[in-house]
Design a protein around this motif. Structure first.
Motif, PDB file in Angstrom:
ATOM      1  N   UNK A   1       0.827  -1.209   0.000  1.00  0.00           N
ATOM      2  CA  UNK A   1       0.000   0.000   0.000  1.00  0.00           C
ATOM      3  C   UNK A   1       0.858   1.255   0.000  1.00  0.00           C
ATOM      4  N   UNK A   2       2.099   1.162   0.497  1.00  0.00           N
ATOM      5  CA  UNK A   2       2.984   2.333   0.494  1.00  0.00           C
ATOM      6  C   UNK A   2       3.323   2.766  -0.934  1.00  0.00           C
ATOM      7  N   UNK A   3       3.127   1.871  -1.900  1.00  0.00           N
ATOM      8  CA  UNK A   3       3.410   2.177  -3.303  1.00  0.00           C
ATOM      9  C   UNK A   3       2.133   2.484  -4.085  1.00  0.00           C
ATOM     10  N   UNK A   4       1.042   2.746  -3.365  1.00  0.00           N
ATOM     11  CA  UNK A   4      -0.255   2.960  -4.013  1.00  0.00           C
ATOM     12  C   UNK A   4      -0.679   1.723  -4.795  1.00  0.00           C
ATOM     13  N   UNK A   5      -0.337   0.561  -4.265  1.00  0.00           N
ATOM     14  CA  UNK A   5      -0.711  -0.708  -4.874  1.00  0.00           C
ATOM     15  C   UNK A   5      -1.528  -1.520  -3.877  1.00  0.00           C
ATOM     16  N   UNK A   6      -2.258  -2.483  -4.382  1.00  0.00           N
ATOM     17  CA  UNK A   6      -3.112  -3.283  -3.524  1.00  0.00           C
ATOM     18  C   UNK A   6      -2.320  -4.376  -2.814  1.00  0.00           C
ATOM     19  N   UNK A   7      -2.588  -4.589  -1.520  1.00  0.00           N
ATOM     20  CA  UNK A   7      -2.021  -5.742  -0.828  1.00  0.00           C
ATOM     21  C   UNK A   7      -2.588  -7.068  -1.339  1.00  0.00           C
ATOM     22  N   UNK A   8      -3.594  -6.992  -2.211  1.00  0.00           N
ATOM     23  CA  UNK A   8      -4.193  -8.197  -2.780  1.00  0.00           C
ATOM     24  C   UNK A   8      -3.389  -8.732  -3.947  1.00  0.00           C
ATOM     25  N   UNK A   9      -3.992  -8.747  -5.125  1.00  0.00           N
ATOM     26  CA  UNK A   9      -3.326  -9.321  -6.290  1.00  0.00           C
ATOM     27  C   UNK A   9      -2.086  -8.546  -6.705  1.00  0.00           C
TER      28      UNK A   9
END
Length: 362
Positions: free
Chosen positions: A95-103
């Motif tokens: 999430x720190x990279x503006x990405x989802x912890x999911x897929x």
């Protein structure tokens, strides 16, 4: 009728791919009309391809002051992990990279090719004090992309040359590709390995950790490491109540047969976004027992999905946690597994000589 799990993909662990809102980021939510149309026209979503972004950090050794872990420094050659373990406590870091912890966590990876170069500079600093460096504390150092980038290998070669102690935690039998390097380090009490085996059931393993090697391959790796004289333990982590806890005694038995010196365990942890991801995974794969699983986890975690407190977060508390701990201890005694920790030497360390610098006379 649209799927209940529109983001579920074959060979991937997470069934959703939302960006968390705790950082104030805009949520990604698929429009219902679009989902209906996509499924009607295109059928199931295609497999997701893994992508790798090159990262150039300024330092590579991560320090920590946690009082309930056995190391104060670690190296993570990669961010994200293609193994896709649904329970991975490192997922929220994406999430720190503006990405989802999911897929996103298991398909959009980051590699640090300059890790060994950075490591040499940090080890050569006059103020550096040698203590064991842990690999595999966040994401797996032997996940599939290590075969291409060889970042873990480059770091180990440097550390072996400096006679610096290391520990490795992995779910991959790829660690045996470095067995000769580790054998040499182990002769001087400089290396120890822990291999994680969560379940012996292939079907369970495929859903819990879809791209990690087969459990039997991991146990074979334990045997090869043990035969090479490398101290190796088996980590039964995490134990997922009502899903894998019935395998505890068999896992301990197989670990002993493979030559492990001991076993350790951690009840499943569900920090931050891992909890909703895990709940969605339960609904997809174990809807018949989802409520029971979460009730047991909450019994271990003081009524919460996750207990972040030092000392209890790794062990849990209450009757369920006590029962798991007792079963591990009884099975370990039965199969002659010790409880001693790895004792690694730090007195043999010699700092690396950087290009353009003069070697010390002493």
């Amino acid at each position: 009728m649209p799927s209940r799990f529109p983001e579920q993909r074959a060979g991937r662990g997470a069934t959703v791919n939302e960006v968390p809102r705790r950082f104030g980021l805009a949520a990604r939510e698929a429009d219902g009309d679009w989902l209906d149309t996509r499924e009607a026209l295109d059928g199931e979503p295609p497999p997701l391809r893994t992508t790798v972004t090159i990262e150039s950090p300024r330092t590579i050794i991560t320090k920590n002051a946690s009082p309930d872990v056995g190391f104060d420094r670690s190296i993570n050659p990669y961010r994200g992990c293609e193994h896709g373990c649904i329970y991975c406590f490192a997922r929220p870091t994406h999430a720190f990279h503006d990405l989802s912890p999911g897929l996103d966590f298991e398909t959009r990876l980051f590699a640090k090719p300059n890790a060994a170069e950075l490591l040499a500079k940090e080890l050569a600093a006059p103020s550096y004090q040698c203590r064991p460096i842990a690999f595999g504390t966040n994401t797996d150092p032997y996940q599939p992309i290590e075969g291409r980038y060889r970042i873990t290998r480059a770091c180990l070669e440097l550390l072996a040359g400096c006679r610096h102690p290391i520990t490795i935690t992995t779910k991959s039998d790829r660690v045996v590709s470095d067995i000769e390097l580790l054998r040499g380090m182990a002769r001087d009490d400089l290396a120890a390995v822990s291999i994680s085996v969560t379940s012996l059931d292939p079907k369970t393993a495929r859903t819990l950790e879809p791209r990690a090697p087969h459990p039997e391959r991991r146990l074979t790796a334990v045997r090869k490491l043990a035969d090479a004289g490398i101290p190796v333990h088996v980590s039964i982590a995490p134990i997922v109540p009502q899903v894998t806890d019935h395998e505890i005694e068999h896992l301990v038995e197989r670990a002993a047969e493979a030559g492990a010196r001991g076993v350790s365990f951690i009840p499943v942890r569900l920090p931050h976004e891992v909890a909703p991801l895990f709940r969605a995974w339960l609904e997809a794969h174990h809807p018949d027992r989802a409520a029971k699983v979460m009730a047991t986890i909450q019994a271990i975690r003081g009524g919460r999905d996750n207990d972040p407190d030092f000392f209890t977060r790794m062990k849990g508390h209450g009757p369920w946690a006590d029962l798991i701990r007792s079963r591990i201890q009884i099975a370990s005694r039965k199969h002659g597994l010790g409880r001693q920790r790895f004792q690694l030497r730090a007195d043999l360390f010699t700092p690396p000589v950087l290009p353009g610098t003069q070697m010390s006379l002493f």
